[in-house]
Design an enzyme around this catalytic site. Structure first.
Site, PDB file in Angstrom:
ATOM      1  N   TRP A  63      10.640  10.612 -17.991  1.00 18.42           N
ATOM      2  CA  TRP A  63       9.808  10.171 -17.035  1.00 18.42           C
ATOM      3  C   TRP A  63       8.372   9.409 -17.844  1.00 18.42           C
ATOM      4  CZ3 TRP A  63      12.685   9.813 -13.028  1.00 18.42           C
ATOM      5  CH2 TRP A  63      13.544  10.811 -12.809  1.00 18.42           C
ATOM      6  N   GLN A  79      11.505  -3.552   5.234  1.00 18.77           N
ATOM      7  CA  GLN A  79      12.289  -2.721   5.943  1.00 18.77           C
ATOM      8  C   GLN A  79      11.605  -1.869   6.966  1.00 18.77           C
ATOM      9  OE1 GLN A  79      15.316  -0.088   3.916  1.00 18.77           O
ATOM     10  NE2 GLN A  79      15.993   0.406   5.662  1.00 18.77           N
ATOM     11  N   PHE A  80      11.369  -2.596   8.213  1.00 15.46           N
ATOM     12  CA  PHE A  80      10.486  -1.562   9.103  1.00 15.46           C
ATOM     13  C   PHE A  80      10.983  -0.284   9.613  1.00 15.46           C
ATOM     14  CE2 PHE A  80      13.469  -3.802  11.976  1.00 15.46           C
ATOM     15  CZ  PHE A  80      13.374  -2.916  13.119  1.00 15.46           C
ATOM     16  N   THR A  81      12.312  -0.165   9.558  1.00 17.12           N
ATOM     17  CA  THR A  81      13.177   1.052   9.898  1.00 17.12           C
ATOM     18  C   THR A  81      12.493   2.452   9.125  1.00 17.12           C
ATOM     19  OG1 THR A  81      14.901   0.726   8.365  1.00 17.12           O
ATOM     20  CG2 THR A  81      15.171  -0.224  10.689  1.00 17.12           C
TER      21      THR A  81
END
Length: 161
Positions: A63, A79-81
């Protein structure tokens, strides 16, 4: 705003059987705009996307590197979902997502800020409000949720399903 980041070996978006964008190693970013979001949230989220350390360094330390450090690519997909409320019944409620032209403008501001923060040719886009086929080869898998916005509110609390 909310985003799901996926570290990928490759990803692509197809609309109407035509590939509109594709990337190699990098990040696939699904992004959603909530009512009340502003350019400030879009800019904050764009910065987080580019700075998130998801790769190991040459010595194997975990990382340590972000997408820019590895010269990776970024594919952004609206992606509104992501903002669906699923706490009642079996039908998702999408009132937590901003609609129409306002969402389009703010999503594109986010996309442009990702491009400006990196290199325009390394950042690709899906097609707003299109029915997209998104293909990816997840690397890890590594998948993270990022939120930029108020600390409390209906769009920043975790969904309980």
């Amino acid at each position: 705003m909310k985003a799901i980041l996926q570290r990928v070996l490759s990803a692509s978006v197809t609309v109407d059987k035509e590939v509109v964008s594709s990337i190699g190693k990098g990040l696939l970013v699904f992004a959603a705009v909530a009512p009340g979001d502003t350019e400030k949230e879009a800019e904050s989220l764009a910065s987080k996307v580019l700075k998130m350390k998801l790769w190991d360094d040459e010595a194997g330390a975990r990382w340590k590197k972000n997408v820019q450090d590895i010269n990776g690519e970024v594919l952004c997909v609206s992606q509104f979902t992501l903002l669906a409320k699923t706490s009642k019944g079996n039908k998702p409620d999408f009132h937590g997502a901003m609609g129409g032209e306002e969402a389009n403008g703010l999503y594109h501001h986010f996309f442009e800020k990702v491009q400006e923060g990196y290199m325009t040719d390394r950042v690709k886009n899906g097609k707003f409000q299109a029915m997209m086929e998104v293909a990816l080869v997840n690397d890890g898998p590594v998948t993270l949720e990022l939120v930029a916005g108020p600390k409390e509110g209906p769009n920043t609390k975790p969904n309980r399903t």
